[in-house]
Motif scaffolding. Structure first.
Motif, PDB file in Angstrom:
ATOM      1  N   SER A  69       0.847  -1.195   0.000  1.00 36.21           N
ATOM      2  CA  SER A  69       0.000   0.000   0.000  1.00 36.21           C
ATOM      3  C   SER A  69       0.879   1.240   0.000  1.00 36.21           C
ATOM      4  CB  SER A  69      -0.905   0.003   1.233  1.00 36.21           C
ATOM      5  OG  SER A  69      -0.122   0.255   2.397  1.00 36.21           O
ATOM      6  N   GLU A  70       0.292   2.343  -0.356  1.00 33.88           N
ATOM      7  CA  GLU A  70       1.040   3.611  -0.383  1.00 33.88           C
ATOM      8  C   GLU A  70       1.583   3.953   0.986  1.00 33.88           C
ATOM      9  OE1 GLU A  70      -0.660   7.009  -2.369  1.00 33.88           O
ATOM     10  OE2 GLU A  70      -1.729   5.697  -3.766  1.00 33.88           O
ATOM     11  N   ILE A  71       0.821   3.650   2.031  1.00 37.87           N
ATOM     12  CA  ILE A  71       1.261   3.950   3.400  1.00 37.87           C
ATOM     13  C   ILE A  71       2.485   3.104   3.745  1.00 37.87           C
ATOM     14  CG2 ILE A  71       0.634   3.755   5.845  1.00 37.87           C
ATOM     15  CD1 ILE A  71      -2.249   4.467   4.986  1.00 37.87           C
ATOM     16  N   ASN A 121       6.192   4.487   4.522  1.00 44.13           N
ATOM     17  CA  ASN A 121       6.930   4.119   5.740  1.00 44.13           C
ATOM     18  C   ASN A 121       8.291   3.520   5.410  1.00 44.13           C
ATOM     19  OD1 ASN A 121       5.014   5.025   7.545  1.00 44.13           O
ATOM     20  ND2 ASN A 121       3.982   3.043   7.707  1.00 44.13           N
ATOM     21  N   ASN A 122       8.353   2.728   4.345  1.00 46.85           N
ATOM     22  CA  ASN A 122       9.638   2.156   3.925  1.00 46.85           C
ATOM     23  C   ASN A 122      10.625   3.241   3.529  1.00 46.85           C
ATOM     24  OD1 ASN A 122       8.919  -0.496   4.433  1.00 46.85           O
ATOM     25  ND2 ASN A 122       8.258  -0.891   2.335  1.00 46.85           N
ATOM     26  N   TRP A 123      10.161   4.224   2.763  1.00 48.68           N
ATOM     27  CA  TRP A 123      11.027   5.334   2.366  1.00 48.68           C
ATOM     28  C   TRP A 123      11.492   6.123   3.592  1.00 48.68           C
ATOM     29  CZ3 TRP A 123      13.677   6.182  -1.846  1.00 48.68           C
ATOM     30  CH2 TRP A 123      13.287   5.556  -3.026  1.00 48.68           C
ATOM     31  N   GLU A 146      15.797   7.459   7.468  1.00 55.96           N
ATOM     32  CA  GLU A 146      16.230   7.476   8.867  1.00 55.96           C
ATOM     33  C   GLU A 146      17.472   6.618   9.068  1.00 55.96           C
ATOM     34  OE1 GLU A 146      12.747   6.169  10.985  1.00 55.96           O
ATOM     35  OE2 GLU A 146      11.804   8.155  10.887  1.00 55.96           O
ATOM     36  N   THR A 147      17.522   5.474   8.399  1.00 55.09           N
ATOM     37  CA  THR A 147      18.667   4.574   8.523  1.00 55.09           C
ATOM     38  C   THR A 147      19.924   5.237   7.969  1.00 55.09           C
ATOM     39  OG1 THR A 147      17.229   2.646   8.369  1.00 55.09           O
ATOM     40  CG2 THR A 147      19.568   2.301   7.910  1.00 55.09           C
ATOM     41  N   LYS A 148      19.802   5.867   6.799  1.00 57.77           N
ATOM     42  CA  LYS A 148      20.949   6.594   6.227  1.00 57.77           C
ATOM     43  C   LYS A 148      21.377   7.712   7.167  1.00 57.77           C
ATOM     44  CE  LYS A 148      20.151   8.335   2.263  1.00 57.77           C
ATOM     45  NZ  LYS A 148      19.986   8.848   0.901  1.00 57.77           N
ATOM     46  N   GLU A 149      20.407   8.463   7.683  1.00 57.57           N
ATOM     47  CA  GLU A 149      20.696   9.591   8.556  1.00 57.57           C
ATOM     48  C   GLU A 149      21.421   9.124   9.825  1.00 57.57           C
ATOM     49  OE1 GLU A 149      21.268  13.285   9.986  1.00 57.57           O
ATOM     50  OE2 GLU A 149      20.625  12.768   7.963  1.00 57.57           O
TER      51      GLU A 149
END
Length: 189
Positions: A7-9, A13-15, A20-23
């Motif tokens: 789903s788009e949600i 959330n994955n994006w 956040e993981t990169k940050e």
């Protein structure tokens, strides 16, 4: 719902988790850069460049980090001097482009060598000057107690000089790449 697109949600959330993981890793890089005398803001700049597929202009960096163009320029210059960032060219783009150095081993050897060589050379010079000054004082004093203290201190300084000479050899092993014969680079395992 096997086989159905997320789903788009869920995708959103994955994006978000991806960013956040990169940050988080960029923050770790920024924090650890202090070991090399690099400010966290310059460390963040390196982290952003590291994760960027395409070279970036100073304007791109400014937008990504919300810092001034002057700060970006100073940071890029510092990273370039340490061989952690290199300028590059892309046809049709007139502005300077920068990308992170892909070879962290090369960056480390350059950065370590430059930093440690400078400090070690300074320490060698200071030890030499201290010994010269102590010898002059020893020659001009009649106090046996002071002569004894000076002799002891000169021996300590000679010990320090020997250590610094050894450290210079170690730095040479790093700078020359000989270190990789002793401790090979890890390749993707």
């Amino acid at each position: 719902m096997e086989g159905h697109p997320l789903s788009e949600i869920q995708e959103s959330n994955n994006w978000k988790k991806y960013e956040e993981t990169k940050e988080q890793f960029i923050q770790v890089i920024a924090k650890n850069m202090s070991l090399y005398g690099i400010t966290s803001s310059v460390g963040r700049l390196y982290g952003v460049l590291f994760f960027e597929n395409d070279p970036m202009t100073l304007d791109d960096m400014r937008d990504a980090l919300e810092m001034s163009k002057t700060s970006m320029s100073t940071g890029v210059r510092a990273l370039s001097d340490m061989k952690m960032v290199e300028s590059t060219f892309k046809k049709g783009i007139r502005k300077d482009l920068y990308k992170s150095e892909e070879d962290w081993y090369k960056s480390f050897t350059s950065l370590f060598g430059n930093r440690w060589r400078h400090h070690t050379e300074t320490n060698i010079e200071e030890a030499d000057e201290a010994i010269d000054e102590l010898v002059k004082i020893r020659e001009s004093t009649s106090s046996e107690e002071l002569k004894g203290k000076i002799d002891f201190d000169i021996e300590r300084l000679r010990y320090a000089q020997n250590y610094y000479k050894w450290l210079m050899k170690f730095i040479q092993v790093i700078e020359s790449g000989e270190i990789f014969k002793l401790i090979p680079k890890n390749v993707n395992e």
